[in-house]
Write an enzyme that holds these catalytic residues in place. Structure first.
Site, PDB file in Angstrom:
ATOM      1  N   ASN A   7     -88.502  25.698  14.481  1.00 24.78           N
ATOM      2  CA  ASN A   7     -88.832  27.052  14.896  1.00 24.78           C
ATOM      3  C   ASN A   7     -90.336  27.095  15.334  1.00 24.78           C
ATOM      4  O   ASN A   7     -91.175  27.382  14.510  1.00 24.78           O
ATOM      5  CB  ASN A   7     -88.486  28.204  14.149  1.00 24.78           C
ATOM      6  CG  ASN A   7     -88.513  29.488  14.666  1.00 24.78           C
ATOM      7  OD1 ASN A   7     -89.594  29.782  15.478  1.00 24.78           O
ATOM      8  ND2 ASN A   7     -87.330  30.526  14.672  1.00 24.78           N
ATOM      9  N   HIS A  10     -94.108  31.160  16.376  1.00 25.32           N
ATOM     10  CA  HIS A  10     -95.469  31.509  15.540  1.00 25.32           C
ATOM     11  C   HIS A  10     -96.440  30.829  16.189  1.00 25.32           C
ATOM     12  O   HIS A  10     -97.717  31.085  16.367  1.00 25.32           O
ATOM     13  CB  HIS A  10     -95.399  31.545  14.182  1.00 25.32           C
ATOM     14  CG  HIS A  10     -94.418  32.323  13.385  1.00 25.32           C
ATOM     15  ND1 HIS A  10     -94.440  33.784  14.003  1.00 25.32           N
ATOM     16  CD2 HIS A  10     -93.411  32.414  12.655  1.00 25.32           C
ATOM     17  CE1 HIS A  10     -93.406  34.285  13.269  1.00 25.32           C
ATOM     18  NE2 HIS A  10     -92.724  33.569  12.695  1.00 25.32           N
ATOM     19  N   HIS A  43     -86.804  32.462  18.971  1.00 22.92           N
ATOM     20  CA  HIS A  43     -86.172  33.573  18.872  1.00 22.92           C
ATOM     21  C   HIS A  43     -86.779  34.532  20.205  1.00 22.92           C
ATOM     22  O   HIS A  43     -87.817  34.896  19.961  1.00 22.92           O
ATOM     23  CB  HIS A  43     -86.293  34.156  17.692  1.00 22.92           C
ATOM     24  CG  HIS A  43     -85.433  35.525  17.447  1.00 22.92           C
ATOM     25  ND1 HIS A  43     -85.653  36.226  16.199  1.00 22.92           N
ATOM     26  CD2 HIS A  43     -85.061  36.385  18.279  1.00 22.92           C
ATOM     27  CE1 HIS A  43     -85.005  37.340  16.232  1.00 22.92           C
ATOM     28  NE2 HIS A  43     -84.477  37.274  17.561  1.00 22.92           N
ATOM     29  N   ARG A  45     -86.998  37.608  21.177  1.00 26.34           N
ATOM     30  CA  ARG A  45     -87.121  39.143  20.630  1.00 26.34           C
ATOM     31  C   ARG A  45     -86.858  40.099  21.914  1.00 26.34           C
ATOM     32  O   ARG A  45     -87.626  39.800  22.870  1.00 26.34           O
ATOM     33  CB  ARG A  45     -88.023  39.461  19.706  1.00 26.34           C
ATOM     34  CG  ARG A  45     -87.610  38.682  18.307  1.00 26.34           C
ATOM     35  CD  ARG A  45     -88.872  39.279  17.265  1.00 26.34           C
ATOM     36  NE  ARG A  45     -88.538  38.633  15.920  1.00 26.34           N
ATOM     37  CZ  ARG A  45     -87.637  39.595  15.352  1.00 26.34           C
ATOM     38  NH1 ARG A  45     -87.252  40.711  15.778  1.00 26.34           N
ATOM     39  NH2 ARG A  45     -87.510  39.139  14.191  1.00 26.34           N
ATOM     40  N   ARG A  49     -92.345  39.853  21.255  1.00 23.20           N
ATOM     41  CA  ARG A  49     -93.659  40.077  20.623  1.00 23.20           C
ATOM     42  C   ARG A  49     -94.206  38.482  20.587  1.00 23.20           C
ATOM     43  O   ARG A  49     -95.413  38.387  20.183  1.00 23.20           O
ATOM     44  CB  ARG A  49     -93.319  40.343  19.092  1.00 23.20           C
ATOM     45  CG  ARG A  49     -92.467  39.629  18.268  1.00 23.20           C
ATOM     46  CD  ARG A  49     -92.281  40.172  16.671  1.00 23.20           C
ATOM     47  NE  ARG A  49     -91.589  41.335  16.739  1.00 23.20           N
ATOM     48  CZ  ARG A  49     -91.186  41.960  15.556  1.00 23.20           C
ATOM     49  NH1 ARG A  49     -91.234  41.163  14.565  1.00 23.20           N
ATOM     50  NH2 ARG A  49     -90.421  42.804  15.789  1.00 23.20           N
ATOM     51  N   GLU A  70     -82.320  31.716  19.534  1.00 22.32           N
ATOM     52  CA  GLU A  70     -81.834  32.990  18.695  1.00 22.32           C
ATOM     53  C   GLU A  70     -82.071  34.227  19.489  1.00 22.32           C
ATOM     54  O   GLU A  70     -82.895  34.281  20.057  1.00 22.32           O
ATOM     55  CB  GLU A  70     -82.943  32.969  17.532  1.00 22.32           C
ATOM     56  CG  GLU A  70     -82.649  31.698  16.550  1.00 22.32           C
ATOM     57  CD  GLU A  70     -83.652  31.867  15.295  1.00 22.32           C
ATOM     58  OE1 GLU A  70     -84.325  33.026  15.088  1.00 22.32           O
ATOM     59  OE2 GLU A  70     -83.448  31.323  14.264  1.00 22.32           O
ATOM     60  N   THR A 101     -86.655  38.649  10.630  1.00 17.44           N
ATOM     61  CA  THR A 101     -85.081  38.868  10.489  1.00 17.44           C
ATOM     62  C   THR A 101     -85.014  39.408   8.954  1.00 17.44           C
ATOM     63  O   THR A 101     -85.246  38.649   8.027  1.00 17.44           O
ATOM     64  CB  THR A 101     -84.386  37.950  10.684  1.00 17.44           C
ATOM     65  OG1 THR A 101     -84.857  37.426  12.011  1.00 17.44           O
ATOM     66  CG2 THR A 101     -82.898  38.165  10.755  1.00 17.44           C
ATOM     67  N   GLU A 151     -74.871  29.775  10.373  1.00 10.81           N
ATOM     68  CA  GLU A 151     -76.301  29.570   9.939  1.00 10.81           C
ATOM     69  C   GLU A 151     -76.387  30.354   8.666  1.00 10.81           C
ATOM     70  O   GLU A 151     -76.350  31.826   8.918  1.00 10.81           O
ATOM     71  CB  GLU A 151     -77.399  29.555  10.738  1.00 10.81           C
ATOM     72  CG  GLU A 151     -78.872  29.315  10.073  1.00 10.81           C
ATOM     73  CD  GLU A 151     -80.056  29.285  11.028  1.00 10.81           C
ATOM     74  OE1 GLU A 151     -79.856  28.627  11.952  1.00 10.81           O
ATOM     75  OE2 GLU A 151     -81.099  29.912  10.721  1.00 10.81           O
ATOM     76  N   HIS A 198     -84.207  30.245   7.081  1.00 13.52           N
ATOM     77  CA  HIS A 198     -84.936  31.350   7.003  1.00 13.52           C
ATOM     78  C   HIS A 198     -85.485  31.234   5.523  1.00 13.52           C
ATOM     79  O   HIS A 198     -85.304  31.129   4.587  1.00 13.52           O
ATOM     80  CB  HIS A 198     -84.213  32.746   7.136  1.00 13.52           C
ATOM     81  CG  HIS A 198     -85.165  33.864   7.050  1.00 13.52           C
ATOM     82  ND1 HIS A 198     -85.591  34.340   8.416  1.00 13.52           N
ATOM     83  CD2 HIS A 198     -85.889  34.765   6.270  1.00 13.52           C
ATOM     84  CE1 HIS A 198     -86.510  35.420   8.405  1.00 13.52           C
ATOM     85  NE2 HIS A 198     -86.698  35.455   7.009  1.00 13.52           N
TER      86      HIS A 198
HETATM   87  C1  DXP Z   1     -83.079  34.242  12.313  1.00 17.72           C
HETATM   88  C2  DXP Z   1     -84.092  33.884  11.489  1.00 17.72           C
HETATM   89  O1  DXP Z   1     -83.936  33.783  10.433  1.00 17.72           O
HETATM   90  C3  DXP Z   1     -85.431  33.768  11.750  1.00 17.72           C
HETATM   91  O2  DXP Z   1     -85.583  32.681  12.791  1.00 17.72           O
HETATM   92  C4  DXP Z   1     -86.069  34.831  12.811  1.00 17.72           C
HETATM   93  O3  DXP Z   1     -84.988  35.365  13.620  1.00 17.72           O
HETATM   94  C5  DXP Z   1     -86.944  34.162  13.375  1.00 17.72           C
HETATM   95  O4  DXP Z   1     -87.805  35.282  14.026  1.00 17.72           O
HETATM   96  P1  DXP Z   1     -89.316  35.597  14.052  1.00 17.72           P
HETATM   97  O5  DXP Z   1     -89.858  34.418  14.216  1.00 17.72           O
HETATM   98  O6  DXP Z   1     -89.638  36.868  14.668  1.00 17.72           O
HETATM   99  O7  DXP Z   1     -89.198  35.859  12.270  1.00 17.72           O
HETATM  100  N1  LIG Z   2     -83.390  30.756  11.796  1.00 15.10           N
HETATM  101  C1  LIG Z   2     -84.265  30.424  10.847  1.00 15.10           C
HETATM  102  C2  LIG Z   2     -85.606  29.775  11.638  1.00 15.10           C
HETATM  103  O1  LIG Z   2     -85.471  29.502  12.877  1.00 15.10           O
HETATM  104  C3  LIG Z   2     -86.607  29.767  10.979  1.00 15.10           C
HETATM  105  O2  LIG Z   2     -87.152  30.561  10.081  1.00 15.10           O
HETATM  106  P1  LIG Z   2     -88.251  30.746   9.345  1.00 15.10           P
HETATM  107  O3  LIG Z   2     -88.601  29.505   8.721  1.00 15.10           O
HETATM  108  O4  LIG Z   2     -89.659  31.092  10.305  1.00 15.10           O
HETATM  109  O5  LIG Z   2     -88.312  31.867   8.309  1.00 15.10           O
END
Ligand code: DXP
Ligand SMILES: NCC(=O)COP(=O)(O)O
Length: 253
Positions: A7, A10, A43, A45, A49, A70, A101, A151, A198
């Site tokens: 992911n 950030h 994600h 949003r 953001r 997401e 989340t 998931e 997560h």
């Molecule tokens: C669904 C989940 O668990 C996360 O991936 C979250 O949705 C990530 O979003 P943020 O990066 O905004 O925290």
């Molecule tokens: N769905 C979870 C994800 O994509 C990553 O979550 P995190 O490791 O940033 O908490």
């Protein structure tokens, strides 16, 4: 083989702090791929953001590994997904004031609407996933609405792990892991793919990666945090190595 979806939200969080053009999540996706990622997760949003619409389009055009989008289950997001066609779309609950989340999607409470959303995504050729808590009624509802993937929300496990001094054998940690294990069994019995994510990090990952039938882990915050010091390619490489080592000795079915 267990898969890692990285992911990269950030990376965009840092960029948006200055509303500028760097660091670029597309560069992040390339680095993650070179580090051994099997997929990229973003994600988009509703408040935009971090990840922006253009990021999703550019990632879809350039990324050579799977893209998992997401998204909230809104008409706007379904329109974006159907136009962009990521390999997978995962429905997540969204709160405007949450930092991240905070829980899984309540499918039971909105089955008819979510069934329609899943059908629209599936008709566009997108694999459909739902982000849910480790609860059997939600898993059964996911199957009824036609989701292909569940998931499981690993936040409660990860928080227990941290609060219990990173002791993987602490009863509270084992109890949360057991909920994920039971959920995974139910997901597979219902013919869906068992993913999790997560708040997973370098310390809590291995018990989850060892679970029977686990297919894919989605990890963002921990990898991007480590990447600040090691570079993203190395941070991904280290996480993938931990996952693969654990999955080489899976739990019995
Ligand atoms: C669904 C989940 O668990 C996360 O991936 C979250 O949705 C990530 O979003 P943020 O990066 O905004 O925290
Ligand atoms: N769905 C979870 C994800 O994509 C990553 O979550 P995190 O490791 O940033 O908490």
């Amino acid at each position: 083989m267990i898969e890692l979806g990285v992911n990269i939200d950030h990376i965009a969080t840092v960029r948006q702090a200055r509303r500028t053009y760097e660091p670029d999540p597309v560069w992040g996706a390339v680095e993650a791929h070179l580090g051994g990622a099997d997929g990229i997760t973003v994600h988009l949003r509703e408040d935009r953001r971090h990840i922006q619409d253009a990021d999703v389009r550019r990632l879809k055009e350039t990324t050579q590994i799977k893209l998992n989008l997401e998204m909230a289950a809104t008409d706007e997001m379904v329109g974006i997904a159907c136009a962009t066609r990521p390999e997978m779309a995962m429905l997540v609950p969204e709160g405007r004031h949450e930092v991240t989340t905070e829980g899984g999607l309540d499918i039971v409470g909105q089955e008819a609407r979510l069934k329609d959303v899943i059908a629209r995504l599936r008709d566009a050729g997108i694999t459909t996933s739902v982000f849910i808590d480790a609860e059997i009624p939600q898993i059964e509802a996911a199957a009824r609405i036609g989701a292909s993937v569940c998931e499981i929300h690993t936040g409660p496990y990860a928080h227990a792990f941290y609060e219990k001094g990173r002791d993987a054998e602490a009863p509270a940690v084992l109890a949360e892991l057991q909920k994920i294990r039971v959920a995974g069994r139910a997901i597979r019995q219902l013919g869906m793919r068992f993913n999790a994510g997560h708040a997973l990090n370098y310390y809590n990952i291995q018990p989850v990666a060892r679970l029977a039938g686990i297919r894919e882990l989605h990890i963002g915050h921990a990898i991007v945090s480590r990447a600040v010091f090691t570079g993203l390619r190395e941070a991904v490489r280290e996480m993938k190595a931990l996952m693969v080592a654990a999955a080489a000795n899976p739990e019995a079915e």
